[in-house]
Design a protein around this motif. Structure first.
Motif, PDB file in Angstrom:
ATOM      1  N   ALA A   2      -2.513  -8.657   6.466  1.00  9.20           N
ATOM      2  CA  ALA A   2      -2.011  -7.750   7.497  1.00  9.20           C
ATOM      3  C   ALA A   2      -0.937  -6.821   6.952  1.00  9.20           C
ATOM      4  O   ALA A   2      -0.959  -5.604   7.212  1.00  9.20           O
ATOM      5  N   LEU A   3      -0.009  -7.359   6.194  1.00  6.77           N
ATOM      6  CA  LEU A   3       1.089  -6.542   5.680  1.00  6.77           C
ATOM      7  C   LEU A   3       0.592  -5.483   4.698  1.00  6.77           C
ATOM      8  O   LEU A   3       1.101  -4.362   4.673  1.00  6.77           O
ATOM      9  N   LYS A   4      -0.416  -5.816   3.920  1.00 10.47           N
ATOM     10  CA  LYS A   4      -1.014  -4.813   3.037  1.00 10.47           C
ATOM     11  C   LYS A   4      -1.698  -3.726   3.845  1.00 10.47           C
ATOM     12  O   LYS A   4      -1.560  -2.530   3.552  1.00 10.47           O
ATOM     13  N   MET A   5      -2.428  -4.119   4.877  1.00  9.18           N
ATOM     14  CA  MET A   5      -3.138  -3.134   5.694  1.00  9.18           C
ATOM     15  C   MET A   5      -2.164  -2.154   6.337  1.00  9.18           C
ATOM     16  O   MET A   5      -2.425  -0.955   6.414  1.00  9.18           O
ATOM     17  N   PHE A   6      -1.042  -2.669   6.819  1.00  5.23           N
ATOM     18  CA  PHE A   6      -0.077  -1.830   7.512  1.00  5.23           C
ATOM     19  C   PHE A   6       0.946  -1.179   6.575  1.00  5.23           C
ATOM     20  O   PHE A   6       1.962  -0.637   7.011  1.00  5.23           O
ATOM     21  N   GLY A   7       0.683  -1.250   5.269  1.00  8.46           N
ATOM     22  CA  GLY A   7       1.484  -0.539   4.293  1.00  8.46           C
ATOM     23  C   GLY A   7       2.837  -1.143   3.976  1.00  8.46           C
ATOM     24  O   GLY A   7       3.734  -0.458   3.485  1.00  8.46           O
ATOM     25  N   MET A   8       2.974  -2.437   4.229  1.00 11.22           N
ATOM     26  CA  MET A   8       4.261  -3.101   3.993  1.00 11.22           C
ATOM     27  C   MET A   8       4.277  -3.940   2.733  1.00 11.22           C
ATOM     28  O   MET A   8       5.301  -4.483   2.361  1.00 11.22           O
ATOM     29  N   LEU A   9       3.116  -4.053   2.099  1.00  4.92           N
ATOM     30  CA  LEU A   9       3.007  -4.712   0.807  1.00  4.92           C
ATOM     31  C   LEU A   9       2.046  -3.922  -0.048  1.00  4.92           C
ATOM     32  O   LEU A   9       1.058  -3.380   0.464  1.00  4.92           O
ATOM     33  N   LYS A  10       2.304  -3.846  -1.311  1.00  5.78           N
ATOM     34  CA  LYS A  10       1.379  -3.145  -2.224  1.00  5.78           C
ATOM     35  C   LYS A  10       0.277  -4.087  -2.667  1.00  5.78           C
ATOM     36  O   LYS A  10       0.450  -5.281  -2.710  1.00  5.78           O
TER      37      LYS A  10
END
Length: 258
Positions: free
Chosen positions: A250-258
């Motif tokens: 989820a965090l990758k999808m929402f741009g919060m993790l690379k």
């Protein structure tokens, strides 16, 4: 860490006890709550909650298909203005098609969906898709974008094994799993066995779709742990690993993790 990738905690159902709802979420290990918009009436309540809990809640912007009617272009203009201004929106959503309640505005729903897909590409944002009684049409609309940078989440997946396999063809999309997976008559556990853990996110869709054992009551982000336990059972994996994997997704999808 546990991420609720789809929750409407800004709705009237939470107006009397929101601080307690947020406290229970934190105590349940929820680190992020992603909030999809519905229409122009919900933008300010959503942004207000996200401002009050800015370390926990993150907003999206979009026009929900059930809010599409003869004046949908006015609603889309508001979305366009919000996107053009400086903003903190992490996705365009929730958008999509809903033919369950009414097919009167099907043409307008399709137009609104496609316009918002174009904005997602323009602003390099993921989309969060609402689909009810519209699986084939959703796939038809998305097919031309398979080789573009379009990415997102199929929210509230409740379909068959065959439908799950079809959605996996959209390689830059994840599949949202919520409390429905815990329902006694749900066929979702069988479908879930065909979906790699790297392709799912967990969600509540609060205040709706409360997982067992609290089905029938108002849903909230803290209940995500009940969905997590069922999903971990299906995958035969420790809940901690499922929580970590789905949260990273989820965090990758929402741009919060690379």
């Amino acid at each position: 860490m546990l991420v609720d990738s789809h929750s409407h905690l800004f709705l009237e159902e939470f107006s009397s006890d929101l601080p307690q709802v947020m406290d229970r979420a934190r105590k349940a290990g929820i680190s992020h709550i992603f909030m999809p918009n519905i229409d122009s009436t919900t933008i300010e309540p959503m942004l207000s909650v996200c401002a009050a809990y800015k370390d926990l809640c993150f907003p999206m912007i979009g026009l929900h298909p059930t809010s599409v009617n003869e004046s949908y272009e006015k609603e889309l203009a508001i979305v366009a203005d919000r996107l053009a201004a400086p903003h903190h929106f992490v996705a365009i959503g929730e958008i999509g098609l809903d033919l369950y309640w009414d097919k009167t505005f099907l043409k307008q729903q399709c137009a609104a969906f496609e316009q918002q897909i174009e904005w997602a590409l323009m602003y390099d944002l993921p989309i969060v898709i609402h689909s009810r009684e519209a699986f084939e049409l959703i796939c038809e609309v998305l097919s031309p974008y398979k080789n573009t940078s379009l990415r997102g989440i199929f929210h509230s997946f409740t379909g068959s094994v065959e439908e799950a396999v079809r959605l996996l063809e959209f390689s830059q999309f994840l599949i949202g799993i919520n409390g429905v997976v815990t329902f006694k008559k749900s066929t979702l556990p069988e479908a879930l066995k065909e979906i790699p853990l790297q392709r799912i996110v967990l969600e509540t869709d609060s205040p709706y779709l409360t997982p067992m054992p609290n089905r029938g009551k108002r849903n909230e982000s803290a209940n995500l742990k009940d969905t997590l336990m069922k999903v971990a059972e299906v995958y035969n994996m420790p809940p901690e690993l499922v929580a970590q994997a789905t949260s990273v997704n989820a965090l990758k999808m929402f741009g919060m993790l690379k």
